[in-house]
Design a protein around this motif. Structure first.
Motif, PDB file in Angstrom:
ATOM      1  N   LEU A 170       0.864  -1.347  -0.057  1.00  0.00           N
ATOM      2  CA  LEU A 170       0.066   0.119  -0.109  1.00  0.00           C
ATOM      3  C   LEU A 170       0.793   1.115   0.021  1.00  0.00           C
ATOM      4  O   LEU A 170       1.849   1.349   0.865  1.00  0.00           O
ATOM      5  CB  LEU A 170      -0.923  -0.064   1.224  1.00  0.00           C
ATOM      6  CG  LEU A 170      -1.834  -0.781   1.482  1.00  0.00           C
ATOM      7  CD1 LEU A 170      -2.457  -0.649   2.850  1.00  0.00           C
ATOM      8  CD2 LEU A 170      -3.129  -0.619   0.740  1.00  0.00           C
ATOM      9  N   ILE A 171       0.416   2.422  -0.670  1.00  0.00           N
ATOM     10  CA  ILE A 171       1.028   3.627  -0.554  1.00  0.00           C
ATOM     11  C   ILE A 171      -0.096   4.602  -0.385  1.00  0.00           C
ATOM     12  O   ILE A 171      -1.102   4.415  -1.011  1.00  0.00           O
ATOM     13  CB  ILE A 171       1.857   4.132  -1.818  1.00  0.00           C
ATOM     14  CG1 ILE A 171       2.938   2.996  -1.884  1.00  0.00           C
ATOM     15  CG2 ILE A 171       2.216   5.547  -1.806  1.00  0.00           C
ATOM     16  CD1 ILE A 171       3.441   3.221  -3.678  1.00  0.00           C
ATOM     17  N   GLN A 172       0.158   5.315   0.966  1.00  0.00           N
ATOM     18  CA  GLN A 172      -0.905   6.086   1.353  1.00  0.00           C
ATOM     19  C   GLN A 172      -0.422   7.461   1.681  1.00  0.00           C
ATOM     20  O   GLN A 172       0.784   7.517   2.136  1.00  0.00           O
ATOM     21  CB  GLN A 172      -1.611   5.571   2.571  1.00  0.00           C
ATOM     22  CG  GLN A 172      -2.207   4.339   2.371  1.00  0.00           C
ATOM     23  CD  GLN A 172      -2.864   3.632   3.791  1.00  0.00           C
ATOM     24  OE1 GLN A 172      -2.266   3.730   4.676  1.00  0.00           O
ATOM     25  NE2 GLN A 172      -4.173   3.140   3.638  1.00  0.00           N
TER      26      GLN A 172
ATOM     27  N   LEU B   4      -2.872   2.629  12.151  1.00  0.00           N
ATOM     28  CA  LEU B   4      -1.865   1.785  13.061  1.00  0.00           C
ATOM     29  C   LEU B   4      -0.731   2.471  12.666  1.00  0.00           C
ATOM     30  O   LEU B   4      -0.078   2.685  13.807  1.00  0.00           O
ATOM     31  CB  LEU B   4      -1.901   0.494  12.378  1.00  0.00           C
ATOM     32  CG  LEU B   4      -1.253  -0.605  13.351  1.00  0.00           C
ATOM     33  CD1 LEU B   4      -1.718  -0.812  14.674  1.00  0.00           C
ATOM     34  CD2 LEU B   4      -1.012  -1.950  12.341  1.00  0.00           C
ATOM     35  N   ILE B   5      -0.357   3.189  11.581  1.00  0.00           N
ATOM     36  CA  ILE B   5       1.296   3.387  11.350  1.00  0.00           C
ATOM     37  C   ILE B   5       1.233   5.105  11.465  1.00  0.00           C
ATOM     38  O   ILE B   5       2.049   5.775  11.648  1.00  0.00           O
ATOM     39  CB  ILE B   5       1.552   2.937  10.149  1.00  0.00           C
ATOM     40  CG1 ILE B   5       0.820   3.662   8.861  1.00  0.00           C
ATOM     41  CG2 ILE B   5       1.726   1.547   9.904  1.00  0.00           C
ATOM     42  CD1 ILE B   5       1.462   3.352   7.676  1.00  0.00           C
ATOM     43  N   ALA B   6       0.070   5.992  10.944  1.00  0.00           N
ATOM     44  CA  ALA B   6      -0.051   7.408  10.891  1.00  0.00           C
ATOM     45  C   ALA B   6       0.395   7.946  12.528  1.00  0.00           C
ATOM     46  O   ALA B   6       1.269   8.880  12.104  1.00  0.00           O
ATOM     47  CB  ALA B   6      -1.222   7.995  10.468  1.00  0.00           C
ATOM     48  N   PRO B   7      -0.185   7.631  13.503  1.00  0.00           N
ATOM     49  CA  PRO B   7       0.279   8.393  14.554  1.00  0.00           C
ATOM     50  C   PRO B   7       1.560   7.972  15.296  1.00  0.00           C
ATOM     51  O   PRO B   7       2.200   8.406  16.077  1.00  0.00           O
ATOM     52  CB  PRO B   7      -0.893   7.887  15.532  1.00  0.00           C
ATOM     53  CG  PRO B   7      -1.172   6.431  15.095  1.00  0.00           C
ATOM     54  CD  PRO B   7      -1.030   6.655  13.752  1.00  0.00           C
TER      55      PRO B   7
ATOM     56  N   GLY C 163       5.281  12.880   2.422  1.00  0.00           N
ATOM     57  CA  GLY C 163       3.987  12.748   2.936  1.00  0.00           C
ATOM     58  C   GLY C 163       3.314  11.508   2.421  1.00  0.00           C
ATOM     59  O   GLY C 163       2.055  11.262   2.607  1.00  0.00           O
ATOM     60  N   LEU C 164       4.087  10.266   2.210  1.00  0.00           N
ATOM     61  CA  LEU C 164       3.637   9.233   1.805  1.00  0.00           C
ATOM     62  C   LEU C 164       4.278   8.013   2.442  1.00  0.00           C
ATOM     63  O   LEU C 164       5.427   7.926   2.878  1.00  0.00           O
ATOM     64  CB  LEU C 164       4.148   9.098   0.239  1.00  0.00           C
ATOM     65  CG  LEU C 164       3.588   9.720  -0.757  1.00  0.00           C
ATOM     66  CD1 LEU C 164       4.164   9.419  -1.954  1.00  0.00           C
ATOM     67  CD2 LEU C 164       1.928   9.644  -0.967  1.00  0.00           C
TER      68      LEU C 164
ATOM     69  N   ASN D  78      12.927  13.051  -8.695  1.00  0.00           N
ATOM     70  CA  ASN D  78      12.271  13.515  -7.468  1.00  0.00           C
ATOM     71  C   ASN D  78      10.717  13.256  -7.390  1.00  0.00           C
ATOM     72  O   ASN D  78      10.030  14.147  -7.652  1.00  0.00           O
ATOM     73  CB  ASN D  78      12.624  14.861  -7.428  1.00  0.00           C
ATOM     74  CG  ASN D  78      12.489  15.387  -6.013  1.00  0.00           C
ATOM     75  OD1 ASN D  78      12.343  14.513  -5.116  1.00  0.00           O
ATOM     76  ND2 ASN D  78      12.541  16.626  -5.576  1.00  0.00           N
ATOM     77  N   VAL D  79      10.284  12.019  -7.287  1.00  0.00           N
ATOM     78  CA  VAL D  79       8.948  11.658  -7.334  1.00  0.00           C
ATOM     79  C   VAL D  79       8.377  12.371  -6.235  1.00  0.00           C
ATOM     80  O   VAL D  79       8.619  12.697  -5.070  1.00  0.00           O
ATOM     81  CB  VAL D  79       8.643   9.894  -7.028  1.00  0.00           C
ATOM     82  CG1 VAL D  79       9.555   9.520  -5.623  1.00  0.00           C
ATOM     83  CG2 VAL D  79       7.340   9.353  -7.418  1.00  0.00           C
TER      84      VAL D  79
END
Length: 172
Positions: free
Chosen positions: A7-9, A47-50, A94-95, A127-128
Motif C-alpha cells: 500500500l502507498i498512502q 496503525l502507522i500514521a500516529p 507525505g507518503l 524526484n517523485v
C-alpha cells in the motif's frame, strides 16, 4: 519471503497504490481479511500514521477484525493468519509505503526493498511526488511489477529495472 500486499498512502489516509500479491490470488482458500488491501487500508493507516518516527520502529504486528458471517473453522484459520502477519512501512515526505508480510520474515529485508522501490521511482520520475503516483499510476504499477513478482523481490539492480522501463516506454 512473500508480500501479501503493498500500500502507498498519503498522510490523510488516501490510498495511492494498492496491490495484492499474485501468489495470494492463486491460493485455493479464500484470503483472510488482512490479505485484501481494500478492506485494510483504513486499519493500516490508523496503525502507522500516529507512530513517532524517532522512537518507534517501522514494524507493527497487524491484526484485522474478522469479517462477519463465517463458520468456526474458518474463524480459526483467520485467527492463525492474522497473528502471523505484520506491517513493514517507511514514510517518505507525505507518503507511507507499507507492505504486509509474514511475521517470521526478515523485516530489514523488506525495509530495504521499500527503499529500493522508492529509489527506482525517484530516478524514473526525477524526484517523485504524490502527483506522479496519481497521474502516472500505470507506470507506477509497471515499476512495481519489475521490482516485485508474485509477492517476492524479483530484481535488485536499479539499472536493470530502469533499462526495462526504458524499453517499455519506447513501446508506447
Amino acid at each position: 519471503m512473500v508480500l501479501s500486499f503493498i500500500l502507498i498512502q498519503n498522510r490523510q489516509g488516501k490510498t495511492r497504490l494498492a496491490k495484492k500479491s499474485k501468489a495470494e490470488r492463486r491460493s485455493k482458500q479464500p484470503p483472510p481479511p488482512t490479505q485484501n488491501p481494500s478492506n485494510t487500508t483504513p486499519q493500516v493507516h490508523r496503525l502507522i500514521a500516529p507512530r513517532d518516527q524517532k522512537y518507534q520502529s517501522n514494524f507493527v504486528e497487524f491484526r484485522s477484525a474478522p469479517s462477519g458471517n463465517s463458520s468456526h473453522g474458518s474463524r480459526d484459520l483467520v485467527r492463525q493468519n492474522l497473528s502471523s502477519t505484520k506491517i513493514v512501512y517507511r514514510r517518505y515526505a507525505g507518503l507511507f509505503f507499507c507492505v504486509c508480510v509474514d511475521a517470521n520474515d526478515n523485516e530489514l529485508a523488506y525495509l530495504e526493498a521499500i527503499h529500493f522501490f522508492v529509489e527506482v521511482l525517484d530516478q524514473f520520475f526525477g524526484n517523485v511526488c504524490e502527483l506522479d503516483l496519481v497521474f502516472n499510476f500505470y507506470k507506477v504499477y509497471a515499476i512495481l511489477d519489475e521490482v516485485f513478482l508474485a509477492g517476492e523481490i524479483e530484481e535488485t539492480s536499479k539499472q536493470v529495472v530502469l533499462t526495462r522501463l526504458e524499453h517499455l516506454d519506447k513501446l508506447e
